[in-house]
Design an enzyme around this catalytic site. Structure first.
Site, PDB file in Angstrom:
ATOM      1  N   GLU A 109      33.961  42.282  45.421  1.00  0.00           N
ATOM      2  CA  GLU A 109      35.157  41.824  45.654  1.00  0.00           C
ATOM      3  C   GLU A 109      36.343  43.305  45.550  1.00  0.00           C
ATOM      4  OE1 GLU A 109      38.024  41.218  42.955  1.00  0.00           O
ATOM      5  OE2 GLU A 109      36.889  40.991  41.027  1.00  0.00           O
TER       6      GLU A 109
ATOM      7  N   HIS B 142      37.471  39.268  49.592  1.00  0.00           N
ATOM      8  CA  HIS B 142      38.410  38.869  48.409  1.00  0.00           C
ATOM      9  C   HIS B 142      39.591  40.032  48.202  1.00  0.00           C
ATOM     10  CE1 HIS B 142      39.755  37.190  44.855  1.00  0.00           C
ATOM     11  NE2 HIS B 142      38.912  36.125  44.908  1.00  0.00           N
TER      12      HIS B 142
END
Ligand code: ZN
Length: 548
Positions: free
Chosen positions: A200, A413
């Site tokens: 992420e 993300h």
């Protein structure tokens, strides 16, 4: 190894990444996008297979944690799209995800939009299929395939997943935080050296000031508002940051003896706090034992009162935690509309605000004539965007990538410009190739390759211990005193400096050669599969693989 990004590609929301390797296909997370109410709400599963039949396409689904942008589309995928294969998650995710999904389903009923939906009964049916994982536990997923979950430090039960098929492996971080907080320890993952790390990158360009300073300025803003008779609205997800903030406010209220009431609007928060108490073992020691010299806080929250709608216009200061966390509907939006015009009040945004939400517009500084539900609102209250997010900052992301030491990295993300910065940084400072595909993109990642070697059972027994000796010695950076203190013997310590260098270069081959030497084994014979390896030439030969 092929990667297909169905969600969270150059975007924050609906995390869903499909990886095919070793002849198997796996899905990491199955989330929904909080910023959309049309068909973009869920991942486009038709990219996997236009004709459905997902059970034969996907071998297993892994859910990293209970946030909706990671689990929100799962009931749709299993109950509406008809995926009936295994779904893995940790105990806290299994316990708390249904609460999040039910809460979201209520919002969905009020604001259905035009996107795909699932029915309320689908939530229970979907969750009944979950297979449970413990942290640090290795589970057999299917033949020649196993998964290990490590603590991600993001919310209770959030896991970083290490999936291995044959000699190849992938690490998927989900959301993670490297800094410990009141109720969670930081992410804990070691030198796994996977072929690919899917990581992420929410805060890929921010380097945060210290946690103490951030919490101090946030509490100062809250105190200033309530001291001048104002009301404080804190939009939150009912579970996760909310519990950490409740612990923070609880400590502050106790220290300052404030008598201002604290309310929580979501009835599900009461249930969530009950689960948190039941799952106390998954929290950090600080919550279990309490800070030094004070009672254990646990997740009791005796100071927090349930919110009643008639309190909306009651005079006097108060603090209200209300869902949903980005002001996209429900109580937080209703209260915002009533309180935003008063300059005494404060809206505290404690978590990341997804593009397309009202929270994001506030975060970007929009104040006058804000169009909300076809009416315009002038936001005269103060808005404080607090960075108490449970995501790693740029330093934390780099630290984790270095720690895991993958052959290649793939960012998800995150926002495109921030990802591009981090991607360059990973490549330039760590020499690791880094991808940042958009939604719908497919990426081919070349495997680091494995060379099978024949070795003896005796070597297999001794080798891990000797490698451990070398690693401990290398922690001392080659210093004899430090190395000895770390538990290495004299011979291992003298090899420590070299081992530290090999580790930095990721040269496992050299490390193993040195370990074999230390173990007193004939490396040439062992590698060639000769029966003379070690003192017991009759040991049965075993097949073993070393990634090189
Ligand atoms: Zn999350």
């Amino acid at each position: 190894m092929r990667v297909l990004v169905l969600g969270a590609g150059q975007d924050v929301g609906k995390s869903c990444v499909v990886v095919r390797f070793g002849g198997k296909t796996f899905m990491f997370d199955c989330g929904m996008h909080l910023g959309y109410q049309d068909e973009r709400r869920f991942p486009d599963f038709s990219l996997l297979s236009p004709s459905g039949g997902f059970t034969s396409v996907i071998d297993a689904v892994f859910i990293s944690h209970f946030h909706l942008d990671h689990v929100g589309a799962l009931p749709y995928f299993t109950e509406v799209c008809g995926y009936h294969g295994p779904v893995y998650m940790t105990h806290p995710t299994r316990a708390i995800a249904p609460l999040m999904l039910e809460d979201y389903h209520k919002v969905l009923l009020n604001r259905p939009g035009s996107g795909p939906v699932f029915a309320r009964q689908h939530i229970g049916a979907c969750m009944a299929k979950a297979q449970l994982m413990d942290l640090q536990e290795t589970l057999q997923v299917c033949e020649d395939c196993e998964v290990t979950a490590y603590s991600a430090g993001h919310v209770l039960g959030a896991a970083i997943l290490h999936l291995r098929v044959g000699g190849e492996s992938v690490v998927y971080t989900g959301d993670f935080n490297t800094v410990p907080d009141r109720h969670l320890a930081g992410a804990c993952v070691g030198w796994l050296r996977p072929d690919l790390l899917i990581c992420e990158s929410t805060y890929a360009t921010s380097v945060r000031e210290s946690k103490v300073a951030r919490e101090g300025s946030m509490m100062a803003a809250v105190h200033q508002a309530v001291a001048s008779g104002g009301k404080v609205l804190i939009p939150v997800f009912a579970v996760g940051r909310a519990q950490e903030l409740l612990l923070l406010l609880d400590e502050f209220w106790e220290r300052t003896q404030l008598q201002v009431p604290i309310y929580f609007s979501a009835p599900m928060a009461v249930r969530a706090n009950q689960y948190y108490r039941l799952l106390l073992n998954w929290a950090s020691g600080r919550v279990k034992q309490g800070p030094p010299g004070r009672r254990a806080a646990g997740f009791g929250f005796s100071r927090v009162l349930p919110w009643q709608p008639e309190l909306l216009h009651q005079p006097g200061p108060c603090v209200l935690f209300a869902t949903p966390g980005m002001l996209q509907g429900g109580t937080s939006l209703e209260v915002f509309k009533a309180w935003a015009p008063d300059p005494k009040n404060l809206v505290l945004l404690p978590s990341y605000q997804v593009a397309g939400t009202l929270g994001r517009r506030l975060m970007l500084g929009q104040r006058k004539g804000l169009l909300v539900d076809k009416a315009t609102i002038d936001v005269n209250c103060k808005v404080f965007y607090a960075t108490v997010s449970a995501h790693a900052d740029a330093k934390g992301i780099l630290q984790l990538v270095q720690q895991v030491a993958p052959a290649a990295a793939l960012l998800v993300h995150g926002e495109p410009d921030k990802m591009a910065f981090m991607s360059n940084k990973i490549h330039s400072s760590l020499g690791i190739k880094c991808f940042m595909p958009a939604i719908g993109d497919e990426v081919e990642v070349s495997s680091s390759g494995c060379t099978p070697v024949q070795t003896s059972a005796q070597l297999l027994r001794k080798l891990p211990m000797t490698v451990q000796q070398l690693l401990r010695a290398s922690e001392g950076g080659g210093s004899v005193a430090q190395g000895a203190a770390a538990g290495g013997d004299e011979q291992a310590v003298s090899a420590g400096a070299a081992a530290a260098g090999w580790m930095q270069q990721g040269d496992v081959g050299q490390l193993v050669q040195a370990a074999m030497k230390l173990a007193g084994l004939n490396t040439a014979a062992a590698a060639a599969g000769g029966g003379s390896a070690g003192s017991n030439a009759q040991q049965q030969q075993q097949q073993h693989q070393w990634c090189q």
